[in-house]
Write an enzyme that holds these catalytic residues in place. Structure first.
Site, PDB file in Angstrom:
ATOM      1  N   HIS A 143       0.810  -1.219   0.000  1.00 50.07           N
ATOM      2  CA  HIS A 143       0.000   0.000   0.000  1.00 50.07           C
ATOM      3  C   HIS A 143       0.845   1.272   0.000  1.00 50.07           C
ATOM      4  CE1 HIS A 143      -2.911   2.841   2.172  1.00 50.07           C
ATOM      5  NE2 HIS A 143      -3.169   2.851   0.894  1.00 50.07           N
ATOM      6  N   GLU A 155       3.043   0.243   3.066  1.00 51.78           N
ATOM      7  CA  GLU A 155       2.656  -0.818   3.999  1.00 51.78           C
ATOM      8  C   GLU A 155       2.679  -2.167   3.281  1.00 51.78           C
ATOM      9  OE1 GLU A 155      -0.338   1.569   7.031  1.00 51.78           O
ATOM     10  OE2 GLU A 155      -1.027   1.177   4.998  1.00 51.78           O
TER      11      GLU A 155
HETATM   12  N1  CAA Z   1       2.316  14.697  -6.811  1.00 54.57           N
HETATM   13  C1  CAA Z   1       3.660  14.620  -6.807  1.00 54.57           C
HETATM   14  N2  CAA Z   1       4.433  15.477  -6.108  1.00 54.57           N
HETATM   15  C2  CAA Z   1       3.818  16.406  -5.378  1.00 54.57           C
HETATM   16  C3  CAA Z   1       2.424  16.523  -5.314  1.00 54.57           C
HETATM   17  C4  CAA Z   1       1.648  15.616  -6.083  1.00 54.57           C
HETATM   18  N3  CAA Z   1       0.315  15.639  -6.089  1.00 54.57           N
HETATM   19  N4  CAA Z   1       2.109  17.560  -4.517  1.00 54.57           N
HETATM   20  C5  CAA Z   1       3.273  18.057  -4.064  1.00 54.57           C
HETATM   21  N5  CAA Z   1       4.297  17.346  -4.568  1.00 54.57           N
HETATM   22  C6  CAA Z   1       5.708  17.510  -4.306  1.00 54.57           C
HETATM   23  C7  CAA Z   1       6.320  18.430  -5.301  1.00 54.57           C
HETATM   24  O1  CAA Z   1       7.658  18.019  -5.450  1.00 54.57           O
HETATM   25  C8  CAA Z   1       6.253  19.746  -4.578  1.00 54.57           C
HETATM   26  O2  CAA Z   1       7.217  20.637  -5.016  1.00 54.57           O
HETATM   27  P1  CAA Z   1       6.852  21.691  -6.190  1.00 54.57           P
HETATM   28  O3  CAA Z   1       5.640  22.426  -5.781  1.00 54.57           O
HETATM   29  O4  CAA Z   1       8.069  22.514  -6.245  1.00 54.57           O
HETATM   30  O5  CAA Z   1       6.652  20.887  -7.404  1.00 54.57           O
HETATM   31  C9  CAA Z   1       6.572  19.348  -3.153  1.00 54.57           C
HETATM   32  O6  CAA Z   1       5.893  18.094  -2.997  1.00 54.57           O
HETATM   33  C10 CAA Z   1       6.072  20.351  -2.152  1.00 54.57           C
HETATM   34  O7  CAA Z   1       4.720  20.608  -2.440  1.00 54.57           O
HETATM   35  P2  CAA Z   1       3.949  21.891  -1.913  1.00 54.57           P
HETATM   36  O8  CAA Z   1       4.907  23.025  -1.743  1.00 54.57           O
HETATM   37  O9  CAA Z   1       2.747  22.085  -2.791  1.00 54.57           O
HETATM   38  O10 CAA Z   1       3.325  21.497  -0.528  1.00 54.57           O
HETATM   39  P3  CAA Z   1       3.914  20.730   0.729  1.00 54.57           P
HETATM   40  O11 CAA Z   1       5.242  21.220   1.138  1.00 54.57           O
HETATM   41  O12 CAA Z   1       2.770  20.760   1.727  1.00 54.57           O
HETATM   42  O13 CAA Z   1       4.105  19.220   0.282  1.00 54.57           O
HETATM   43  C11 CAA Z   1       2.907  17.171   0.331  1.00 54.57           C
HETATM   44  C12 CAA Z   1       3.087  18.518  -0.349  1.00 54.57           C
HETATM   45  C13 CAA Z   1       4.175  16.338   0.160  1.00 54.57           C
HETATM   46  C14 CAA Z   1       1.747  16.491  -0.387  1.00 54.57           C
HETATM   47  C15 CAA Z   1       2.665  17.422   1.858  1.00 54.57           C
HETATM   48  O14 CAA Z   1       1.661  18.400   2.015  1.00 54.57           O
HETATM   49  C16 CAA Z   1       2.218  16.189   2.586  1.00 54.57           C
HETATM   50  O15 CAA Z   1       3.040  15.364   2.976  1.00 54.57           O
HETATM   51  N6  CAA Z   1       0.893  16.069   2.803  1.00 54.57           N
HETATM   52  C17 CAA Z   1       0.310  14.915   3.466  1.00 54.57           C
HETATM   53  C18 CAA Z   1       0.117  13.819   2.470  1.00 54.57           C
HETATM   54  C19 CAA Z   1      -0.474  12.609   3.093  1.00 54.57           C
HETATM   55  O16 CAA Z   1      -0.833  12.555   4.252  1.00 54.57           O
HETATM   56  N7  CAA Z   1      -0.609  11.567   2.285  1.00 54.57           N
HETATM   57  C20 CAA Z   1      -1.252  10.355   2.675  1.00 54.57           C
HETATM   58  C21 CAA Z   1      -2.629  10.388   2.161  1.00 54.57           C
HETATM   59  S1  CAA Z   1      -3.547   8.960   2.601  1.00 54.57           S
HETATM   60  C22 CAA Z   1      -3.286   7.901   1.367  1.00 54.57           C
HETATM   61  O17 CAA Z   1      -2.637   8.129   0.408  1.00 54.57           O
HETATM   62  C23 CAA Z   1      -3.852   6.575   1.597  1.00 54.57           C
HETATM   63  C24 CAA Z   1      -4.906   6.093   0.730  1.00 54.57           C
HETATM   64  O18 CAA Z   1      -5.164   4.913   0.780  1.00 54.57           O
HETATM   65  C25 CAA Z   1      -5.744   6.917  -0.148  1.00 54.57           C
END
Ligand code: CAA
Length: 289
Positions: A143, A155
């Site tokens: 996962h 996971e």
């Molecule tokens: N795809 C790929 N890379 C991404 C992205 C996306 N959708 N969004 C952000 N990034 C990357 C990019 O490299 C981005 O840099 P650039 O803007 O220069 O391109 C970098 O992350 C930083 O992004 P931001 O400045 O927009 O925002 P941030 O510092 O908050 O980072 C994040 C973005 C990494 C998504 C961070 O907000 C984060 O860790 N959020 C929590 C995500 C989380 O909890 N994920 C788990 C979700 S649950 C799940 O996935 C389970 C399921 O079963 C559905």
């Protein structure tokens, strides 16, 4: 016996599948990303190109590594042709048990007998698809998290009949991607991270629906008091409100507990087609770039 993985197939080119395929190709595997719809593959190619080019611009990846990954990555609608040579298939299709079971039965018929068949499902545990195959010992959940190009955790969740060699190979595979394998000892719907997240999301939605605070302020509390990178509502928009809704329904189908059902505000957004970032509107608005 160690299991040698060289060729991987990722089924489903949505947000998760496409980024998983990119991660796998970047790690050096010959990779195929499969979808039944060519338009979806074209969209995935465009999105990945944008993401990976931006990583190069920002100095997060080398141009040569990205070019080499594109060389190794095939986007195709011909699932059976690529599955016939696969050592590992990662299923990242829709969260629907009937569809997943038929996919696993079909993969079992076309993949080499030693190939591992894993599902990226966060909620449908692999024992529920393993028995659609003749190789239940080679089936488990793997996962990934959204965005898969960024998040470290994967996971690894065996079912009771998963062979120890399969778990070992899955852990080694995750490590080879530069990700962090988190192992579960037994199956439980939602696994670890999503169960933690669900508890937070449930409370956040209850507070919102009870009129205690605006969703933006609840997000603000999660970020500024708890140090979360995103609030629970922002995260729903990132993951997709359709995904959140379908996960809740899949959980209800497994637990029969009405508390598993999607909350009214989530159902309303789902029915309105407001899925979050992917549709331009969810809890927040996302104007087209
Ligand atoms: N795809 C790929 N890379 C991404 C992205 C996306 N959708 N969004 C952000 N990034 C990357 C990019 O490299 C981005 O840099 P650039 O803007 O220069 O391109 C970098 O992350 C930083 O992004 P931001 O400045 O927009 O925002 P941030 O510092 O908050 O980072 C994040 C973005 C990494 C998504 C961070 O907000 C984060 O860790 N959020 C929590 C995500 C989380 O909890 N994920 C788990 C979700 S649950 C799940 O996935 C389970 C399921 O079963 C559905």
């Amino acid at each position: 016996m160690t299991i040698d993985i060289r060729r991987a197939v990722v089924l489903g080119s949505g947000t998760m599948g496409s980024q998983i395929a990119a991660v796998v190709a970047l790690a050096g595997y010959t990779t195929a990303l499969v979808d039944i719809r060519q338009e979806q593959l074209d969209h995935a190619r465009a999105e990945l190109t944008k993401r990976l080019d931006r990583d190069v611009e920002k100095g997060r990846r080398e141009r040569a590594d990205v070019d080499a990954a594109w060389e190794r990555l095939t986007l195709t609608t011909d699932r059976d042709a690529v599955a016939a040579n696969a050592d590992l298939v990662i299923e990242a299709a829709v969260e629907d048990l009937t569809i997943k079971r038929s996919i696993f039965a079909e993969l079992d018929a076309v993949c080499p007998p030693d190939a591992l068949l894993v599902t990226n499902s966060s909620n449908i545990v692999s024992s529920r698809v393993a028995d659609a195959t003749e190789r239940p010992g080679k089936v488990c959940n793997l996962h990934f998290f959204n965005p898969a190009l960024v998040m470290a955790c994967v996971e690894v969740v065996p079912h009771e009949g998963t062979d120890p060699e399969t778990v070992e190979a899955a852990v080694a595979f995750v490590e080879s991607l530069g990700k962090t394998p988190v192992k579960l000892k037994k199956e439980v719907p939602g696994f670890l991270a999503n169960r933690l997240l669900n508890a937070l999301r449930r409370e956040a939605v209850d507070l919102y629906e009870d009129g205690v605070a605006d969703f933006k302020d609840i997000d603000l509390a999660a970020k500024t008091a708890l140090g979360h990178p995103m609030g629970p509502f922002e995260l729903m928009d990132l993951v997709g409100i359709d995904v959140v809704y379908l996960i809740r329904l899949a959980e209800y189908e497994q637990t029969g507990d009405p508390a598993s059902l999607p909350a009214p505000s989530i159902t309303q957004k789902y029915e309105a087609g407001d899925f979050g970032r992917k549709t331009g509107r969810g809890w927040y608005e996302y104007p087209a770039e």
